[in-house]
Write a protein that holds these residues in place. Structure first.
Motif, PDB file in Angstrom:
ATOM      1  N   VAL A   1       0.126   9.230   7.290  1.00  0.00           N
ATOM      2  CA  VAL A   1       0.960   9.312   5.700  1.00  0.00           C
ATOM      3  C   VAL A   1       2.085   7.827   4.937  1.00  0.00           C
ATOM      4  O   VAL A   1       2.638   7.013   5.234  1.00  0.00           O
ATOM      5  N   ALA A   2       2.388   7.539   6.683  1.00  0.00           N
ATOM      6  CA  ALA A   2       3.650   6.066   6.637  1.00  0.00           C
ATOM      7  C   ALA A   2       2.727   4.843   6.775  1.00  0.00           C
ATOM      8  O   ALA A   2       3.200   3.898   7.440  1.00  0.00           O
ATOM      9  N   ALA A   3       1.188   5.056   7.688  1.00  0.00           N
ATOM     10  CA  ALA A   3       0.201   4.099   8.394  1.00  0.00           C
ATOM     11  C   ALA A   3      -0.168   3.244   6.973  1.00  0.00           C
ATOM     12  O   ALA A   3      -0.361   2.021   7.846  1.00  0.00           O
ATOM     13  N   GLY A   4      -0.215   3.421   6.093  1.00  0.00           N
ATOM     14  CA  GLY A   4      -0.533   2.332   4.694  1.00  0.00           C
ATOM     15  C   GLY A   4      -1.810   2.730   4.074  1.00  0.00           C
ATOM     16  O   GLY A   4      -2.757   3.697   4.206  1.00  0.00           O
ATOM     17  N   PRO A   5      -2.107   1.318   3.594  1.00  0.00           N
ATOM     18  CA  PRO A   5      -1.714  -0.373   3.716  1.00  0.00           C
ATOM     19  C   PRO A   5      -0.399  -0.296   3.505  1.00  0.00           C
ATOM     20  O   PRO A   5      -0.068   0.084   2.161  1.00  0.00           O
ATOM     21  N   LEU A   6       0.457  -1.181   3.500  1.00  0.00           N
ATOM     22  CA  LEU A   6       1.231  -1.507   3.651  1.00  0.00           C
ATOM     23  C   LEU A   6       0.937  -2.902   2.700  1.00  0.00           C
ATOM     24  O   LEU A   6       0.396  -4.361   3.012  1.00  0.00           O
ATOM     25  N   LEU A   7       2.223  -3.452   1.653  1.00  0.00           N
ATOM     26  CA  LEU A   7       2.470  -4.650   0.800  1.00  0.00           C
ATOM     27  C   LEU A   7       3.665  -5.540   1.487  1.00  0.00           C
ATOM     28  O   LEU A   7       4.422  -5.393   1.793  1.00  0.00           O
ATOM     29  N   ALA A   8       2.479  -6.463   0.930  1.00  0.00           N
ATOM     30  CA  ALA A   8       3.627  -7.943   1.829  1.00  0.00           C
ATOM     31  C   ALA A   8       4.235  -8.196   0.565  1.00  0.00           C
ATOM     32  O   ALA A   8       4.395  -8.294  -0.710  1.00  0.00           O
ATOM     33  N   ALA A   9       4.650  -9.776   0.952  1.00  0.00           N
ATOM     34  CA  ALA A   9       5.410  -9.883  -0.298  1.00  0.00           C
ATOM     35  C   ALA A   9       4.616 -10.176  -1.537  1.00  0.00           C
ATOM     36  O   ALA A   9       4.865 -10.143  -2.866  1.00  0.00           O
ATOM     37  N   ASP A  10       3.400 -10.834  -0.873  1.00  0.00           N
ATOM     38  CA  ASP A  10       2.282 -10.722  -2.736  1.00  0.00           C
ATOM     39  C   ASP A  10       1.564  -9.907  -3.014  1.00  0.00           C
ATOM     40  O   ASP A  10       1.020  -9.501  -3.849  1.00  0.00           O
ATOM     41  N   GLY A  11       1.680  -9.078  -2.547  1.00  0.00           N
ATOM     42  CA  GLY A  11       1.694  -7.136  -2.688  1.00  0.00           C
ATOM     43  C   GLY A  11       2.698  -6.827  -3.674  1.00  0.00           C
ATOM     44  O   GLY A  11       1.933  -6.804  -4.533  1.00  0.00           O
ATOM     45  N   LEU A  12       3.453  -7.214  -3.293  1.00  0.00           N
ATOM     46  CA  LEU A  12       4.538  -6.951  -4.123  1.00  0.00           C
ATOM     47  C   LEU A  12       4.777  -7.423  -5.714  1.00  0.00           C
ATOM     48  O   LEU A  12       5.161  -7.123  -6.373  1.00  0.00           O
ATOM     49  N   ALA A  13       4.402  -8.300  -5.468  1.00  0.00           N
ATOM     50  CA  ALA A  13       4.325  -9.799  -6.532  1.00  0.00           C
ATOM     51  C   ALA A  13       3.296  -9.661  -7.759  1.00  0.00           C
ATOM     52  O   ALA A  13       3.157  -9.741  -8.502  1.00  0.00           O
ATOM     53  N   ALA A  14       2.352  -8.555  -7.013  1.00  0.00           N
ATOM     54  CA  ALA A  14       0.866  -7.880  -8.229  1.00  0.00           C
ATOM     55  C   ALA A  14       1.941  -6.922  -8.902  1.00  0.00           C
ATOM     56  O   ALA A  14       0.820  -6.665  -9.959  1.00  0.00           O
ATOM     57  N   ILE A  15       2.726  -6.695  -8.610  1.00  0.00           N
ATOM     58  CA  ILE A  15       2.940  -5.267  -9.706  1.00  0.00           C
ATOM     59  C   ILE A  15       3.744  -5.714 -10.208  1.00  0.00           C
ATOM     60  O   ILE A  15       4.887  -5.773 -10.513  1.00  0.00           O
ATOM     61  N   ARG A  16       3.059  -6.126 -11.528  1.00  0.00           N
ATOM     62  CA  ARG A  16       4.174  -6.659 -12.376  1.00  0.00           C
ATOM     63  C   ARG A  16       4.190  -6.959 -13.439  1.00  0.00           C
ATOM     64  O   ARG A  16       4.989  -6.472 -15.092  1.00  0.00           O
ATOM     65  N   CYS A  17       4.131  -5.193 -13.871  1.00  0.00           N
ATOM     66  CA  CYS A  17       4.814  -4.107 -14.524  1.00  0.00           C
ATOM     67  C   CYS A  17       6.223  -3.948 -14.430  1.00  0.00           C
ATOM     68  O   CYS A  17       6.302  -4.086 -13.112  1.00  0.00           O
ATOM     69  N   PRO A  18       6.913  -3.196 -15.911  1.00  0.00           N
ATOM     70  CA  PRO A  18       8.124  -2.971 -15.953  1.00  0.00           C
ATOM     71  C   PRO A  18       7.993  -1.643 -15.068  1.00  0.00           C
ATOM     72  O   PRO A  18       7.464  -0.989 -14.636  1.00  0.00           O
ATOM     73  N   VAL A  19       9.540  -1.589 -13.993  1.00  0.00           N
ATOM     74  CA  VAL A  19       9.922  -0.216 -13.010  1.00  0.00           C
ATOM     75  C   VAL A  19      11.141  -0.172 -13.447  1.00  0.00           C
ATOM     76  O   VAL A  19      11.898  -0.802 -13.547  1.00  0.00           O
TER      77      VAL A  19
END
Lengths: 99, 261
Positions: free
Chosen positions: B187-205
């Protein structure tokens, strides 16, 4: 449809037994029994109870909406009798609204 | 109640249609956490009131949980993302949805938004983090500690004496999931997000956190790593934000939807 309290109790007990998967002679349900601690219902079972009550009594009996106004401790402490009272109150409220 | 075959898994879902709304209603998809959680955490707390406010609500049991089938393996984040995609496709939910994720369910929501940004209108994260390496380390440690504690019957007895038999039963239920599957390893193995993956979360949170919860070491950490994130801190609250403070969560969610739906 008019339902007396005895009928409601029987219908609610039938619902609970159905969700628990037990026969009437396997468990005698009493009003003061708690749904979770004594009858062993899990929260996911309450989702099934909600659906069955709506099917038996009509959509005006919305257990999920009722529980959504309660604290978690009150949900855990809910008894079979409390469930019967909720159904009767919902049906009575619906009858008043129809007049 | 519905049961759909998603990625080979019989999946239990519930839809609560919007009432009192003219025109197309926004859709909220509620994603629960892992262990002893199920769709009931949403269904019995916020689903009905939110539907009555004119929002279509969809919630489902994750694989291995509630009334959804429990495969022995297949608990990587990628599997949960595929399941969410499969469920939306099967139910023909094509417009962008508002994802509401509790604990690990929020992590699924973040990962889904990174992979399918056009399918997510917004995220309401409850005690959750995106799947970063830091999250994985913390999650892995926490999960292993919990598993070790649950393997001792004395600890479960303590849970029963301290919090009540209901919680002891929940703990045993979580133990059953853990014993029957590879969830702990995966469950903790991912796949994990690096900086570019986080930047892809463009929606408001909207990140809702308890001051004593999973993010107590840094309550603003999620907001700091995302392009558009607001944080709401509930003082004195532990990780059980959704169940113990559902009236406040409902108010925050409805306010959020009024802004973003």
């Amino acid at each position: 449809m008019t339902t007396s309290r005895t009928d409601t109790f029987d219908e609610v007990c039938a619902t609970l037994r159905d969700v628990l998967g037990v026969e009437p002679d396997e468990i005698e349900i009493e009003r003061e029994m708690s749904l979770t601690d004594e009858l062993g219902l899990e929260s996911i079972d309450l989702v099934a109870v909600n659906a069955q009550l709506a099917e038996r009594f009509g959509p005006q009996v919305n257990l999920a909406a009722h529980l959504a106004e309660m604290d978690i401790d009150d949900v855990i402490a809910l008894t079979a009798g409390g469930l019967v009272d909720f159904v009767d109150d919902a049906l009575a409220h619906d009858r008043r609204a129809e007049r | 109640m519905g049961q759909a075959q998603i990625n080979g898994i019989s999946t239990h879902y519930q839809r609560i249609p919007a009432t009192g709304s003219d025109g197309p209603a926004p859709t909220v998809v509620c994603v629960h956490g892992i262990g002893y959680d199920s769709l009931a955490s949403f269904y019995l707390t916020i689903a009905s009131p939110v539907a009555e406010a004119g929002v279509d609500v969809l919630t489902y049991d994750l694989r291995g949980h509630g009334r959804t089938e429990r495969p022995a393996t297949g608990y990587l984040l990628a599997d949960f993302i595929d399941d969410l995609r499969g469920l939306l496709d099967t139910l023909e939910v094509t417009r962008p949805v508002h994802l509401v994720g509790n604990s690990y369910g929020g992590t699924i929501a973040f990962a889904f938004a990174a992979r399918y940004p056009d399918r997510v209108a917004s995220i309401v994260s409850i005690e959750s983090e995106p799947p970063t390496q830091q999250w994985s380390d913390k999650m892995g440690t926490t999960f292993r500690n919990v598993v070790e504690a649950m393997s001792d019957e004395q600890n479960i007895a303590w849970v029963g004496e301290t919090f009540g038999s209901h919680y002891a039963r929940l703990t045993r239920a979580a133990s059953a999931v853990i014993a029957a599957t590879t969830i702990v390893d995966e469950v903790a193995a991912g796949p994990l997000l690096a900086a570019d993956g986080l930047a892809a979360i463009r929606c408001p949170v909207l990140s809702i956190v308890g001051s004593e919860g999973f993010q107590s070491d840094d309550l603003g950490a999620v907001a700091a790593m995302l392009p558009d994130c607001r944080t709401e801190v509930i003082d004195g609250q532990n990780h059980s934000v959704l169940v113990e403070r559902h009236l406040l969560v409902r108010k925050l969610l409805l306010g959020w939807l009024a802004e973003h739906a």
